[in-house]
Scaffold this motif. Structure first.
Motif, PDB file in Angstrom:
ATOM      1  N   ALA A 144     -11.706  -8.257 -10.538  1.00 37.36           N
ATOM      2  CA  ALA A 144     -10.927  -8.598  -9.444  1.00 37.36           C
ATOM      3  C   ALA A 144     -11.518  -9.513  -8.499  1.00 37.36           C
ATOM      4  CB  ALA A 144     -10.913  -7.395  -8.479  1.00 37.36           C
ATOM      5  N   GLU A 145     -10.667 -10.744  -8.200  1.00 35.53           N
ATOM      6  CA  GLU A 145     -11.404 -11.964  -7.679  1.00 35.53           C
ATOM      7  C   GLU A 145     -10.914 -12.072  -6.399  1.00 35.53           C
ATOM      8  OE1 GLU A 145     -10.366 -15.069 -10.144  1.00 35.53           O
ATOM      9  OE2 GLU A 145     -11.552 -14.651 -11.950  1.00 35.53           O
ATOM     10  N   PRO A 146     -11.703 -11.768  -5.328  1.00 34.69           N
ATOM     11  CA  PRO A 146     -11.553 -11.803  -4.140  1.00 34.69           C
ATOM     12  C   PRO A 146     -10.938 -13.439  -3.631  1.00 34.69           C
ATOM     13  CG  PRO A 146     -14.014 -11.742  -4.207  1.00 34.69           C
ATOM     14  CD  PRO A 146     -13.310 -11.599  -5.593  1.00 34.69           C
ATOM     15  N   VAL A 147     -10.220 -13.495  -2.707  1.00 38.71           N
ATOM     16  CA  VAL A 147      -9.906 -14.922  -2.099  1.00 38.71           C
ATOM     17  C   VAL A 147     -10.782 -15.335  -1.248  1.00 38.71           C
ATOM     18  CG1 VAL A 147      -7.992 -16.259  -1.006  1.00 38.71           C
ATOM     19  CG2 VAL A 147      -7.512 -14.232  -2.868  1.00 38.71           C
ATOM     20  N   ALA A 148     -11.573 -14.592  -0.109  1.00 35.25           N
ATOM     21  CA  ALA A 148     -12.346 -15.051   0.570  1.00 35.25           C
ATOM     22  C   ALA A 148     -13.754 -14.613   0.175  1.00 35.25           C
ATOM     23  CB  ALA A 148     -12.018 -14.489   1.852  1.00 35.25           C
ATOM     24  N   GLU A 149     -14.779 -15.453   0.423  1.00 35.35           N
ATOM     25  CA  GLU A 149     -16.096 -15.271  -0.032  1.00 35.35           C
ATOM     26  C   GLU A 149     -16.675 -14.000   0.861  1.00 35.35           C
ATOM     27  OE1 GLU A 149     -20.494 -17.450  -0.124  1.00 35.35           O
ATOM     28  OE2 GLU A 149     -18.705 -18.608   0.448  1.00 35.35           O
ATOM     29  N   GLY A 150     -17.204 -13.109   0.128  1.00 35.57           N
ATOM     30  CA  GLY A 150     -17.844 -11.743   0.558  1.00 35.57           C
ATOM     31  C   GLY A 150     -16.607 -10.814   0.785  1.00 35.57           C
ATOM     32  N   GLU A 151     -15.553 -11.062   0.378  1.00 35.71           N
ATOM     33  CA  GLU A 151     -14.510  -9.972   0.577  1.00 35.71           C
ATOM     34  C   GLU A 151     -14.692  -8.846  -0.588  1.00 35.71           C
ATOM     35  OE1 GLU A 151      -9.445  -9.586   0.046  1.00 35.71           O
ATOM     36  OE2 GLU A 151     -10.594 -11.498  -0.274  1.00 35.71           O
ATOM     37  N   GLU A 152     -14.480  -7.589   0.123  1.00 37.80           N
ATOM     38  CA  GLU A 152     -14.867  -6.487  -0.734  1.00 37.80           C
ATOM     39  C   GLU A 152     -13.663  -5.844  -1.170  1.00 37.80           C
ATOM     40  OE1 GLU A 152     -17.784  -2.497  -0.832  1.00 37.80           O
ATOM     41  OE2 GLU A 152     -17.115  -3.341   0.953  1.00 37.80           O
ATOM     42  N   LEU A 153     -13.167  -5.793  -2.503  1.00 41.11           N
ATOM     43  CA  LEU A 153     -11.800  -5.380  -2.833  1.00 41.11           C
ATOM     44  C   LEU A 153     -12.119  -3.838  -3.353  1.00 41.11           C
ATOM     45  CD1 LEU A 153     -11.001  -8.348  -5.090  1.00 41.11           C
ATOM     46  CD2 LEU A 153     -10.273  -7.896  -2.798  1.00 41.11           C
ATOM     47  N   ALA A 154     -10.770  -3.200  -2.815  1.00 38.09           N
ATOM     48  CA  ALA A 154     -10.795  -1.711  -3.029  1.00 38.09           C
ATOM     49  C   ALA A 154     -10.624  -1.575  -4.357  1.00 38.09           C
ATOM     50  CB  ALA A 154      -9.533  -1.075  -2.131  1.00 38.09           C
ATOM     51  N   ALA A 155     -10.056  -2.462  -4.958  1.00 33.54           N
ATOM     52  CA  ALA A 155     -10.013  -2.388  -6.655  1.00 33.54           C
ATOM     53  C   ALA A 155     -11.131  -2.311  -7.376  1.00 33.54           C
ATOM     54  CB  ALA A 155      -9.014  -3.587  -7.067  1.00 33.54           C
ATOM     55  N   ALA A 156     -12.386  -2.500  -6.890  1.00 34.30           N
ATOM     56  CA  ALA A 156     -13.503  -2.562  -7.707  1.00 34.30           C
ATOM     57  C   ALA A 156     -14.113  -1.185  -7.274  1.00 34.30           C
ATOM     58  CB  ALA A 156     -14.556  -3.691  -7.319  1.00 34.30           C
ATOM     59  N   LYS A 157     -13.735  -0.202  -6.382  1.00 36.54           N
ATOM     60  CA  LYS A 157     -14.366   0.934  -6.036  1.00 36.54           C
ATOM     61  C   LYS A 157     -13.660   2.215  -6.792  1.00 36.54           C
ATOM     62  CE  LYS A 157     -14.827  -0.703  -0.923  1.00 36.54           C
ATOM     63  NZ  LYS A 157     -14.594  -0.455   0.049  1.00 36.54           N
ATOM     64  N   MET A 158     -14.703   3.257  -6.702  1.00 31.58           N
ATOM     65  CA  MET A 158     -14.009   4.442  -7.319  1.00 31.58           C
ATOM     66  C   MET A 158     -13.187   5.109  -6.294  1.00 31.58           C
ATOM     67  SD  MET A 158     -14.898   4.856 -10.465  1.00 31.58           S
ATOM     68  CE  MET A 158     -14.444   6.538 -10.649  1.00 31.58           C
ATOM     69  N   GLN A 159     -11.999   5.233  -6.846  1.00 29.84           N
ATOM     70  CA  GLN A 159     -11.123   5.973  -5.679  1.00 29.84           C
ATOM     71  C   GLN A 159     -10.797   7.595  -6.193  1.00 29.84           C
ATOM     72  OE1 GLN A 159      -9.445   4.242  -3.497  1.00 29.84           O
ATOM     73  NE2 GLN A 159     -10.509   2.389  -4.124  1.00 29.84           N
ATOM     74  N   GLU A 160     -10.698   8.485  -5.104  1.00 26.14           N
ATOM     75  CA  GLU A 160     -10.495   9.955  -5.135  1.00 26.14           C
ATOM     76  C   GLU A 160      -9.022  10.161  -5.176  1.00 26.14           C
ATOM     77  OE1 GLU A 160     -12.709  11.796  -6.155  1.00 26.14           O
ATOM     78  OE2 GLU A 160     -14.526  10.444  -6.125  1.00 26.14           O
ATOM     79  N   PRO A 161      -8.605  11.178  -5.834  1.00 23.39           N
ATOM     80  CA  PRO A 161      -7.217  11.708  -5.710  1.00 23.39           C
ATOM     81  C   PRO A 161      -7.258  12.362  -4.441  1.00 23.39           C
ATOM     82  CG  PRO A 161      -8.578  12.973  -7.070  1.00 23.39           C
ATOM     83  CD  PRO A 161      -9.375  11.809  -7.035  1.00 23.39           C
ATOM     84  N   PHE A 162      -5.808  12.532  -3.785  1.00 24.58           N
ATOM     85  CA  PHE A 162      -5.956  13.119  -2.587  1.00 24.58           C
ATOM     86  C   PHE A 162      -5.736  14.751  -2.900  1.00 24.58           C
ATOM     87  CE2 PHE A 162      -3.700   9.110  -1.314  1.00 24.58           C
ATOM     88  CZ  PHE A 162      -4.415   8.821  -0.198  1.00 24.58           C
ATOM     89  N   GLU A 163      -5.861  15.645  -1.950  1.00 30.07           N
ATOM     90  CA  GLU A 163      -5.897  16.987  -2.036  1.00 30.07           C
ATOM     91  C   GLU A 163      -4.559  17.570  -2.559  1.00 30.07           C
ATOM     92  OE1 GLU A 163      -7.377  19.075   1.337  1.00 30.07           O
ATOM     93  OE2 GLU A 163      -9.237  18.268   1.153  1.00 30.07           O
ATOM     94  N   ASN A 164      -3.462  16.749  -2.184  1.00 34.32           N
ATOM     95  CA  ASN A 164      -2.256  17.471  -2.485  1.00 34.32           C
ATOM     96  C   ASN A 164      -1.605  16.340  -3.585  1.00 34.32           C
ATOM     97  OD1 ASN A 164      -2.028  15.344  -0.557  1.00 34.32           O
ATOM     98  ND2 ASN A 164       0.146  16.115   0.277  1.00 34.32           N
ATOM     99  N   VAL A 165      -2.444  16.193  -4.196  1.00 36.50           N
ATOM    100  CA  VAL A 165      -1.925  15.262  -5.576  1.00 36.50           C
ATOM    101  C   VAL A 165      -0.748  15.873  -6.297  1.00 36.50           C
ATOM    102  CG1 VAL A 165      -3.657  16.154  -7.240  1.00 36.50           C
ATOM    103  CG2 VAL A 165      -2.581  13.840  -7.671  1.00 36.50           C
ATOM    104  N   TYR A 166       0.147  15.093  -6.835  1.00 42.90           N
ATOM    105  CA  TYR A 166       1.175  15.848  -7.457  1.00 42.90           C
ATOM    106  C   TYR A 166       1.099  16.195  -8.825  1.00 42.90           C
ATOM    107  CZ  TYR A 166       5.975  16.062  -9.376  1.00 42.90           C
ATOM    108  OH  TYR A 166       7.023  16.687  -9.992  1.00 42.90           O
ATOM    109  N   THR A 167       1.304  17.424  -9.010  1.00 41.43           N
ATOM    110  CA  THR A 167       1.120  17.978 -10.255  1.00 41.43           C
ATOM    111  C   THR A 167       2.398  18.303 -11.267  1.00 41.43           C
ATOM    112  OG1 THR A 167       0.936  20.388  -9.236  1.00 41.43           O
ATOM    113  CG2 THR A 167      -1.268  18.693  -9.599  1.00 41.43           C
ATOM    114  N   GLY A 168       3.507  17.831 -10.794  1.00 38.67           N
ATOM    115  CA  GLY A 168       4.684  18.509 -11.550  1.00 38.67           C
ATOM    116  C   GLY A 168       4.970  17.162 -12.509  1.00 38.67           C
ATOM    117  N   LYS A 169       6.237  17.146 -13.199  1.00 36.40           N
ATOM    118  CA  LYS A 169       6.372  16.154 -14.150  1.00 36.40           C
ATOM    119  C   LYS A 169       6.973  14.935 -13.579  1.00 36.40           C
ATOM    120  CE  LYS A 169       7.905  18.997 -17.884  1.00 36.40           C
ATOM    121  NZ  LYS A 169       9.110  19.532 -18.897  1.00 36.40           N
ATOM    122  N   SER A 170       6.595  13.561 -13.856  1.00 33.62           N
ATOM    123  CA  SER A 170       6.703  12.367 -13.446  1.00 33.62           C
ATOM    124  C   SER A 170       7.698  11.430 -14.305  1.00 33.62           C
ATOM    125  CB  SER A 170       5.415  11.490 -12.818  1.00 33.62           C
ATOM    126  OG  SER A 170       4.861  12.351 -11.925  1.00 33.62           O
TER     127      SER A 170
END
Length: 242
Positions: free
Chosen positions: A112-138
């Motif tokens: 993930a290449e940031p456009v602005a110098e020093g920009e921190e991208l969410a794409a590079a971080k570990m993401q946590e699922p929400f508590e009410n994550v969907y568990t049915g068929k998608s």
């Protein structure tokens, strides 16, 4: 030829988006959710990820929070996510939706290449699922007009096996350029756009030379198009009854 002055053309009375499929139920705001009368099936339309944190990302967040609260309340068993015609947008909106669909922590991008110098991208971080994550068929509906961020999103759906993919080969995959420099040709004045950075999702095992492929290849015939029959959605709704 030979005229001294430019020819003045009469302006059109109406403008029609030639990508619009009259058989697909319109979603004017790009985000729509419809619940079947029995509450078993929900259809979530995401026709754009064009929601950015400096502009309107909160619109996407509020819509998804409200929608998945309704999904949980009604005990939706089959969730259809319609991404047809989605030209892409922000990684933040894509990540936010994935947190409702994937029940494990994840990293969105391998590059993930940031456009602005020093920009921190969410794409590079570990993401946590929400508590009410969907568990049915998608089920995910895709077509050749799905580009940019939609490729990132669907590449992760593919490798994580989050659901059944239906439609035609996606117009993008895990490797997408992003950002842009706007340029204009000096003589014709035609505008063109050159990407100024690259983003690659963590689905690096997928081939770079193909778009994301569906599990069920379903194409709308010209007759169904003219008759207003949504062939792809009808196919998926039939799957939910099996």
């Amino acid at each position: 030829k030979g005229a001294k002055d430019p020819l003045q053309l009469a302006p059109t009375a109406t403008v029609r988006n030639h990508f619009t499929n009259p058989a697909i139920k319109p979603c004017p705001d790009g985000l729509c959710f419809e619940l079947a009368p029995d509450g078993r099936v929900g259809v979530l339309t995401v026709s754009t990820f064009n929601f950015y944190n400096w502009n309107n990302l909160e619109v996407f967040i509020e819509f998804m929070d409200k929608t998945f609260a309704e999904i949980a309340k009604n005990g939706v068993e089959h969730l259809v996510i319609d991404l047809r015609g989605n030209g892409g947008g922000s990684m933040e909106s894509s990540i936010y939706l994935l947190r409702y669909l994937h029940d494990e922590p994840f990293q969105y991008s391998s590059r993930a290449e940031p456009v602005a110098e020093g920009e921190e991208l969410a794409a590079a971080k570990m993401q946590e699922p929400f508590e009410n994550v969907y568990t049915g068929k998608s089920y995910f509906l895709i077509d050749g007009l799905g580009n940019s961020t939609t490729g990132h999103f669907m590449s992760l759906v593919k490798i994580w096996q989050l659901g059944t993919i239906v439609g035609e080969e996606l117009g993008s995959n895990q490797f997408c350029s992003a950002g842009q420099e706007v340029c204009r040709l000096s003589n014709t004045k035609i505008l063109y756009y050159v990407a100024n950075n690259t983003h690659v999702s963590t689905a690096t095992s997928l081939p770079d030379e193909r778009g994301i492929l569906p599990d069920h290849y379903v194409s709308q015939s010209i007759d169904d198009y003219l008759d207003g029959v949504d062939t792809v959605l009808d196919f998926v709704l039939a799957l939910t009854k099996q």
